[in-house]
Write a protein that holds these residues in place. Sequence first.
Motif, PDB file in Angstrom:
ATOM      1  N   ASN A  29       4.901  15.132   3.874  1.00 51.08           N
ATOM      2  CA  ASN A  29       3.462  15.334   4.111  1.00 51.08           C
ATOM      3  C   ASN A  29       3.222  16.672   4.769  1.00 51.08           C
ATOM      4  O   ASN A  29       3.559  16.887   5.931  1.00 51.08           O
ATOM      5  CB  ASN A  29       2.917  14.203   4.979  1.00 51.08           C
ATOM      6  CG  ASN A  29       1.398  14.216   5.065  1.00 51.08           C
ATOM      7  OD1 ASN A  29       0.752  15.161   4.614  1.00 51.08           O
ATOM      8  ND2 ASN A  29       0.836  13.174   5.639  1.00 51.08           N
TER       9      ASN A  29
ATOM     10  N   LEU B   7       8.249   1.716   1.198  1.00 52.51           N
ATOM     11  CA  LEU B   7       7.304   1.586   0.094  1.00 52.51           C
ATOM     12  C   LEU B   7       7.941   0.913  -1.118  1.00 52.51           C
ATOM     13  O   LEU B   7       9.063   1.237  -1.493  1.00 52.51           O
ATOM     14  CB  LEU B   7       6.791   2.975  -0.297  1.00 52.51           C
ATOM     15  CG  LEU B   7       5.838   3.070  -1.482  1.00 52.51           C
ATOM     16  CD1 LEU B   7       4.526   2.384  -1.167  1.00 52.51           C
ATOM     17  CD2 LEU B   7       5.592   4.532  -1.845  1.00 52.51           C
TER      18      LEU B   7
ATOM     19  N   SER C 207       8.593  10.122   2.321  1.00 57.38           N
ATOM     20  CA  SER C 207       7.357  10.886   2.155  1.00 57.38           C
ATOM     21  C   SER C 207       7.494  12.281   2.747  1.00 57.38           C
ATOM     22  O   SER C 207       8.101  12.470   3.806  1.00 57.38           O
ATOM     23  CB  SER C 207       6.201  10.148   2.840  1.00 57.38           C
ATOM     24  OG  SER C 207       5.013  10.891   2.753  1.00 57.38           O
TER      25      SER C 207
ATOM     26  N   SER D  83       5.958  -6.333   8.954  1.00 51.70           N
ATOM     27  CA  SER D  83       5.323  -5.104   8.478  1.00 51.70           C
ATOM     28  C   SER D  83       6.399  -4.041   8.312  1.00 51.70           C
ATOM     29  O   SER D  83       7.192  -3.813   9.229  1.00 51.70           O
ATOM     30  CB  SER D  83       4.266  -4.621   9.486  1.00 51.70           C
ATOM     31  OG  SER D  83       3.716  -3.391   9.081  1.00 51.70           O
TER      32      SER D  83
ATOM     33  N   SER E 203       0.855  -1.187   0.000  1.00 53.17           N
ATOM     34  CA  SER E 203       0.000   0.000   0.000  1.00 53.17           C
ATOM     35  C   SER E 203       0.887   1.231   0.000  1.00 53.17           C
ATOM     36  O   SER E 203       2.113   1.126   0.019  1.00 53.17           O
ATOM     37  CB  SER E 203      -0.904   0.019   1.241  1.00 53.17           C
ATOM     38  OG  SER E 203      -0.142   0.297   2.411  1.00 53.17           O
ATOM     39  N   VAL E 204       0.277   2.395  -0.010  1.00 54.41           N
ATOM     40  CA  VAL E 204       1.026   3.649  -0.013  1.00 54.41           C
ATOM     41  C   VAL E 204       1.723   3.884   1.331  1.00 54.41           C
ATOM     42  O   VAL E 204       2.570   4.776   1.452  1.00 54.41           O
ATOM     43  CB  VAL E 204       0.099   4.828  -0.373  1.00 54.41           C
ATOM     44  CG1 VAL E 204      -0.796   5.198   0.810  1.00 54.41           C
ATOM     45  CG2 VAL E 204       0.906   6.039  -0.855  1.00 54.41           C
ATOM     46  N   THR E 205       1.397   3.088   2.332  1.00 52.95           N
ATOM     47  CA  THR E 205       2.037   3.228   3.649  1.00 52.95           C
ATOM     48  C   THR E 205       3.096   2.161   3.894  1.00 52.95           C
ATOM     49  O   THR E 205       3.698   2.123   4.967  1.00 52.95           O
ATOM     50  CB  THR E 205       0.993   3.167   4.773  1.00 52.95           C
ATOM     51  OG1 THR E 205       0.296   1.914   4.700  1.00 52.95           O
ATOM     52  CG2 THR E 205      -0.001   4.306   4.662  1.00 52.95           C
ATOM     53  N   GLY E 206       3.342   1.271   2.921  1.00 52.93           N
ATOM     54  CA  GLY E 206       4.367   0.249   3.106  1.00 52.93           C
ATOM     55  C   GLY E 206       3.935  -1.109   2.616  1.00 52.93           C
ATOM     56  O   GLY E 206       3.224  -1.226   1.618  1.00 52.93           O
TER      57      GLY E 206
ATOM     58  N   SER F 144       7.303  -0.004   6.777  1.00 52.97           N
ATOM     59  CA  SER F 144       6.800   1.267   6.256  1.00 52.97           C
ATOM     60  C   SER F 144       7.544   1.674   4.986  1.00 52.97           C
ATOM     61  O   SER F 144       7.241   2.717   4.391  1.00 52.97           O
ATOM     62  CB  SER F 144       6.950   2.368   7.311  1.00 52.97           C
ATOM     63  OG  SER F 144       8.307   2.510   7.700  1.00 52.97           O
TER      64      SER F 144
ATOM     65  N   GLU G 140      11.481   3.159  10.463  1.00 54.84           N
ATOM     66  CA  GLU G 140      10.400   3.969   9.896  1.00 54.84           C
ATOM     67  C   GLU G 140      10.709   4.445   8.491  1.00 54.84           C
ATOM     68  O   GLU G 140       9.834   4.474   7.618  1.00 54.84           O
ATOM     69  CB  GLU G 140      10.105   5.157  10.817  1.00 54.84           C
ATOM     70  CG  GLU G 140       9.553   4.741  12.181  1.00 54.84           C
ATOM     71  CD  GLU G 140       9.230   5.930  13.052  1.00 54.84           C
ATOM     72  OE1 GLU G 140       9.418   7.088  12.595  1.00 54.84           O
ATOM     73  OE2 GLU G 140       8.795   5.712  14.201  1.00 54.84           O
ATOM     74  N   SER G 141      11.948   4.866   8.250  1.00 49.69           N
ATOM     75  CA  SER G 141      12.310   5.378   6.928  1.00 49.69           C
ATOM     76  C   SER G 141      13.824   5.433   6.791  1.00 49.69           C
ATOM     77  O   SER G 141      14.552   5.328   7.781  1.00 49.69           O
ATOM     78  CB  SER G 141      11.719   6.775   6.694  1.00 49.69           C
ATOM     79  OG  SER G 141      12.300   7.709   7.602  1.00 49.69           O
TER      80      SER G 141
ATOM     81  N   THR H  25       0.241  12.520  -2.748  1.00 49.97           N
ATOM     82  CA  THR H  25       1.456  11.991  -2.122  1.00 49.97           C
ATOM     83  C   THR H  25       2.699  12.571  -2.782  1.00 49.97           C
ATOM     84  O   THR H  25       2.744  12.728  -4.003  1.00 49.97           O
ATOM     85  CB  THR H  25       1.489  10.455  -2.238  1.00 49.97           C
ATOM     86  OG1 THR H  25       0.321   9.914  -1.613  1.00 49.97           O
ATOM     87  CG2 THR H  25       2.727   9.874  -1.575  1.00 49.97           C
TER      88      THR H  25
END
Length: 513
Positions: free
Chosen positions: A356, A313, A354, A309, A291-294, A311, A346-347, A362
């Motif tokens: 935001n 992308l 991202s 899971s 998805s767009v969140t990962g 994050s 997280e990134s 996005t």
Amino acid sequence: MHGSYLTPMSSSSLSLSPGTVALSLRALFPSASFVDCADICATSIQADSRHCQSGDIFAVISGTKESAEAYIPQALENGVKAVLTGRPLAGLRVPQCIVADVRKAYAILCSELADRPSRHLQTVGVTGTNGKTTVNWLVREILQKSGRQTGLLGTIEYHDSVTSRPSSLTTPDAQKLAQLLSEMAKQNATHAVMEVSSHALDQSRLAGTELSVGVVTNITQDHFDYHQNLENYTVCKSKIIQHVKTSGTIVLNEDDLVCRSLTSELLDTQNLLTYGIETEADVTLEQLRESVTGAEFDLMFEGSRVPVSTSLLGTHNVSNCLAAAAACLALGLSLTEISEGINSLESVPGRMESVNSGQPFTVLIDYAHTDDALRHVILAAKKVTEKRVLCVFGAGGDRDHSKRHLLGLAGSEADQVFITSDNPRSEDPEKIIREIAEGCKTQNVIPELIVDRREAIYRALTVAQEGDLVLIAGKGHECEQIIGDRKIPFSDHQVVENYFQGLHSENSEKIPA
């Protein structure tokens, strides 16, 4: 591992004042020959004549554009007591040690003078055209999350496991590499993870450094201005296997055809771990959901599975997660520890990062600067976007011209294309942009050509609509733009934030057309 170049430390060390390491070059390099001496005692070495001091040895290492022999007079003036060279040099008043490969000998000597720091660490080296930085950060996060103190060397930063500093090279020069690994060991780090560039492998910067695990993520076109062709480039990348311990592990991407071809390079005593999404491999996955969140997936190894899971992308980042997982499995971590580490990252700065500011679309910033990487990030964006993907990208000047057409072809995967400047360096930016645009014509895509990168980003943000995705590619985490011989402060991330803060009209230095 180092053949005739390297003998055990005990046989090459000499007694000297406390705290000083002294090495016999004859013992360290038994196949070397000597001029005006029977042996040379080394306590320090430099490859830059400007940094030479009294008592140093000067390593005569030539660059791609000039000979280092021209700098011997400066080194002598600064007090060097000997030179390390690839051929006998006439007219010198100091002893000479002649070796077959000066770069390799220099790197080994740097490591030995630093007490071979890699022997105190479990070290992971990551090479490949794309994904090095992300895999590096994933491995560090997994190790640290599991309680293992870990240092990192790479494109974004050098971290000794306690403090961080900005990096200067993806893989530091041999002397700096030995110093940084030594700092990690002194900070009581148990592990180190490092990006290994093709230039570093070609220039033997890792000679003297042993890896517990070597990872190859993929091999596609890049740096052909240096390597000329894919065959030479592949040979350089494969050299990482030579730096992995005889009992160590090589991790290869089974989805990448060139990576698969490297299997034959392994020693019988080395271990192989493969990973893959599309092909059968040792480390793989099931139930992938993006998805767009990962992404979420089940990580699979030897019949066991654990939910993961991330994050991060894109399918290419899922592949990076598998690479990191394989490396950490080789180090003895459990699937649960690996899952927890991947989940906690997280990134990675400038990697599908991202921005935001409450906008109805996005915005992602990514370092993709090869055609393979650009195509992957665009396709990843299209997979998770409701509407259009708008892509802003360029190509660096004074680099491989042959990949510009390919970048245009890859960029044409986006719904709307804005070709702009990257780091034009000494080249005409308009010429670079036109060469990229030729690749777009192949797909009948009509790009907008905007020389000024800030203007190109603003243009993409202005035309983006609700549900769109704006991908700004090529510079990622970089905070400067190289125009001519000047380095000008420039951050894609900051430009986007300025746009949304209404600072469109701020004065900016334009790239000369």
